[in-house]
Design an enzyme around this catalytic site. Structure first.
Site, short mmCIF file in Angstrom:
data_model
loop_
_atom_site.label_atom_id
_atom_site.label_comp_id
_atom_site.label_asym_id
_atom_site.label_seq_id
_atom_site.Cartn_x
_atom_site.Cartn_y
_atom_site.Cartn_z
N THR A 280 34.62 38.39 34.16
CA THR A 280 35.88 38.48 33.44
C THR A 280 36.66 37.17 33.42
O THR A 280 37.74 37.10 32.84
CB THR A 280 36.77 39.58 34.07
OG1 THR A 280 36.93 39.31 35.47
CG2 THR A 280 36.12 40.95 33.90
N GLN B 248 35.75 31.13 31.57
CA GLN B 248 34.52 30.43 31.21
C GLN B 248 33.40 31.41 30.92
O GLN B 248 32.67 31.26 29.93
CB GLN B 248 34.11 29.48 32.33
CG GLN B 248 32.87 28.64 32.00
CD GLN B 248 32.38 27.82 33.19
OE1 GLN B 248 32.34 28.32 34.30
NE2 GLN B 248 32.01 26.58 32.93
N LYS C 173 36.65 45.13 40.83
CA LYS C 173 36.83 45.75 39.52
C LYS C 173 35.69 46.71 39.19
O LYS C 173 34.54 46.45 39.49
CB LYS C 173 36.93 44.68 38.43
CG LYS C 173 38.20 43.84 38.51
CD LYS C 173 38.40 42.98 37.28
CE LYS C 173 39.71 42.22 37.36
NZ LYS C 173 39.95 41.40 36.13
N GLU D 67 28.88 22.62 39.81
CA GLU D 67 28.59 21.39 40.55
C GLU D 67 29.60 21.25 41.69
O GLU D 67 30.54 22.02 41.80
CB GLU D 67 28.64 20.17 39.62
CG GLU D 67 29.94 19.97 38.89
CD GLU D 67 29.88 18.77 37.95
OE1 GLU D 67 29.19 17.78 38.30
OE2 GLU D 67 30.51 18.82 36.89
N GLU E 214 14.96 11.27 37.03
CA GLU E 214 15.88 10.18 37.31
C GLU E 214 15.72 9.77 38.77
O GLU E 214 14.94 10.37 39.52
CB GLU E 214 17.33 10.61 37.03
CG GLU E 214 17.82 11.74 37.91
CD GLU E 214 19.18 12.28 37.51
OE1 GLU E 214 19.54 12.16 36.33
OE2 GLU E 214 19.88 12.82 38.38
N HIS F 298 25.40 12.06 39.22
CA HIS F 298 24.86 13.30 39.77
C HIS F 298 24.87 13.25 41.29
O HIS F 298 24.63 12.20 41.89
CB HIS F 298 23.42 13.54 39.30
CG HIS F 298 23.33 13.96 37.87
ND1 HIS F 298 22.20 13.73 37.12
CD2 HIS F 298 24.20 14.60 37.06
CE1 HIS F 298 22.38 14.21 35.91
NE2 HIS F 298 23.58 14.75 35.86
#
Length: 675
Positions: free
Chosen positions: A48, A51, A74, A128, A241, A284
């Protein structure tokens, strides 16, 4: 139990058990859970929230089979779907195959653990800045069971273009059902690869994001195993990477795969971070090199030996893969195969690269975490009864550290006899141990032998290791690296480089005493200024004259690399973050302009969550308000790219809009050389 620990400001410990059936098997058995599609039943944790709601609406409209979600406390409906108070309730009533976790970083560990305990087959964590010790504890849990598979953290998620199933926040307009499987550490680079394979008429089958975290729940080999046996996948793209050795392990797997397969699927690869600042964390959480880990060039070399095609920019992967598929005789059905065939070597990067200089200091300085002064590190050691002081020049220095072993997803002892003083990490060896069980002293003799210690001092090694591990665990260190010498029949610490996890402090306010040791006067003022606005800015050495402004750490690294390949020299690395706004663009310009070396600015944006038109308006705003005198080249791709390019082209300002990376890079270098 978990939440009570967090409220006290401590790293939680767990004493959980799993079903005996799970104990007999292992985490490896969950790899098949990555194969998602149109029938995959998906729930959202934090359903909910703002985002999750926006993402769910978009994903449902695309075709994802979202069957409900979880919000603690909820028991209602949301978006016409059931909302339940716990994941266990959702497993009983909704029978999901996967869960997407859409909660903040400080809530994510508990949410992941709840999903593991409920035995959700696939868990996707997009957040993150989850504290590294929380992640290590989660991996310790994952190893004891065989029901749940984790993707992430710090990842855009997983998406099936063929099955219209998205669990994450990937930009949907870039995707097209097709035949290329993609696995990537970087979100923005994976989006570039998706757009490139779409433009090449190939499309995608399944796209799996490892994510940029220090410890990824799913790695390259896990994804490659799925692609090997997936009938929908004809070609494979891998994007890596700096950081860890997952790419090296993938190369070994690929070599074996090519030997056992009569018609192996072609593989194309891009690796970022060749020109990364030595010893720095490049945006990162996991984009840095620990003692004994390979750099980007070593990874590229090993992958080339494995017979893959290397490109220096993901925008070239589409044409490269089309050529490879044509040469292999494999079909690209399911998507248009229009367009001229390309020669295999046409889009590979240059083989000759300049040597990347090692850091001049004894220890590398990194900014993802707090690295304290050596004097403070010595104080912490002395508090634990360890003999620590500056090196007197007597005795051979050896390296002893506690860090992270990314292969075993656990903490480890790192030891090196350091026989080559110019490269003390050359002989570094890792000795991993379980996060919850602790260090096994049966490993001490092997560490003694590797360090080449004399008989008398070796007796003091075990107590020193125990003290370092105690500090590492209690203070949520990231890396405790020491230099030790043999003195008077004992081991003495004569050098210390101690890094502590900033996420533990920023996300949960744990370890405040350690983070009070931060000294801003020891850091670059411009980098500190950028940090306040969520921008990762790293000034690169040398005579670089091109300022770079990029969204996404992987794309920012790759931009620096690709500019160098084209003959340019970047002055900085700058990642605005995956959610760049008009304001962060303006702030980024301000930081870049403080470097007098910069003669032109290259803005390279790939819109996922970031909208191309919004970025374009931000550029115009900054250009006018800052009264900029130097030219700006803008490449906008992805979400609303056409609108953004149009705004730039029609601005009447000294701005140059491009779609193609190579054309944009050529213009940037031309302007830099003229200045």
């Amino acid at each position: 139990m978990i939440r009570r620990h967090l409220l006290r400001g401590q790293a939680p410990t767990l004493n959980r058990t799993f079903a005996t059936t799970a104990r007999r098997r292992g985490y490896e058995d969950t790899i098949g859970n990555l194969k998602i599609g149109k029938d995959t039943r998906v729930i959202f944790q934090g359903f909910t929230g703002k985002q999750a709601t926006a993402n769910a609406k978009e994903s449902i409209a695309w075709g994802t089979n979202i069957v409900g979600g979880v919000t603690p406390g909820k028991n209602t409906e949301h978006l016409g779907l059931p909302v339940l108070p716990s994941v266990r309730d959702a497993m009983v009533k909704l029978k999901p195959d996967a869960t997407g976790i859409y909660v903040a970083a400080h809530q994510a560990p508990a949410a992941i653990e709840e999903a593991i305990e409920a035995e959700v087959p696939l868990i996707v964590a997009v957040a993150e800045h989850i504290p590294i010790h929380d992640i290590m504890r989660i991996h310790s849990m994952l190893k004891t069971q065989s029901k749940s598979r984790l993707v992430g953290a710090n990842a855009p998620g997983i998406i099936s273009a063929i099955g219209k199933c998205r669990i994450g926040f990937q930009p949907l307009p870039c995707f097209m059902p097709g035949r290329v499987g993609i696995v990537a550490k970087s979100g923005t680079l994976s989006y570039e690869a998706v757009a490139s394979t779409t433009r090449a008429g190939l499309g995608q089958s399944l796209c799996i994001s490892m994510g940029g975290d220090v410890l990824a729940g799913t790695n390259f080999i896990d994804a490659l195993k799925i692609f090997e046996h997936d009938d929908d996948t004809e070609g494979i793209v891998l994007i890596g990477e700096i950081g860890g050795s997952a790419e090296m392990e993938a190369a070994e797997w690929i070599m074996d795969y090519k030997k056992r397969s009569s018609n192996p699927k072609p593989i194309a690869v891009t690796i970022g971070g060749i020109y990364a600042a030595p010893g720095r964390i490049m945006g990162h959480a996991g984009a840095f090199v620990l003692p004994g880990e390979p750099d980007a060039l070593a990874k590229i070399k090993r992958l080339q030996e494995a017979g893959v095609t290397i490109t220096n920019h993901p925008a070239k992967l589409g044409d490269a893969m089309k050529s490879l598929l044509g040469n292999s005789g494999r079909a690209s059905s399911g998507a248009s195969a229009s367009g001229a065939s390309q020669r295999r070597g046409m889009h590979t990067m240059r083989r000759v690269r300049p040597t990347v200089q090692s850091p001049s200091s004894r220890f590398a300085t990194q900014k993802r975490n707090l690295y304290i002064r050596e004097e403070f590190a010595f104080d912490l050691l002395r508090e634990r009864g360890i003999n620590a002081s500056e090196y007197s020049g007597k005795g051979q220095k050896r390296v002893l550290a506690v860090g992270v072993d990314r292969a075993s997803m656990s903490p480890c002892i790192i030891a090196s006899p350091a026989t080559d003083p110019t490269n003390p990490h050359a002989e570094a060896k890792k000795f991993p141990f379980d996060y919850q069980k602790g260090f096994d002293h049966s490993q001490v003799p092997a560490i003694v032998e590797h360090l080449q210690l004399s008989d008398t001092p070796k007796r003091t090694l075990a107590p020193l290791i125990d003290s370092l591990i105690d500090l590492y665990m209690k203070k949520e260190a990231f890396l405790l690296e020491t230099e030790v010498v043999e003195r008077l029949g004992a081991l003495k610490v004569v050098g210390a480089n101690f890094g502590f996890d900033d996420a533990a402090f920023r996300s949960t306010k744990r370890q405040g005493d350690i983070h009070a040791l931060r000294r801003l006067e020891d850091e670059d003022a411009q980098e500190v200024e950028a940090e306040k606005d969520g921008i990762v800015y790293i000034k690169l050495g040398g005579d670089g004259n091109i300022g770079t402004l990029v969204n996404g750490a992987g794309l920012a690294m790759n931009t620096v690399d690709a500019l160098a390949d084209a003959g340019g020299k970047a002055a900085n690395f700058l990642d605005t973050g995956g959610k760049a706004t008009s304001e962060t663009v303006k702030k980024s310009f301000q930081v870049i302009l403080q470097d007098e070396r910069v003669k032109v600015i290259f803005v390279n944006i790939f819109g996922g969550l970031t909208l191309g038109d919004m970025i374009a308006n931000g550029i115009l705003l900054a250009f006018k308000e800052l009264e900029m005198k130097i030219p700006v080249v803008v490449r906008i791709r992805g979400t609303n790219e056409a609108e953004g390019q149009k705004i730039i082209a029609e601005s009447g300002l000294s701005l140059h809009a491009f779609d193609d990376f190579e054309e944009a890079a050529a213009k940037v270098i031309e302007l830099a050389n003229k200045a």
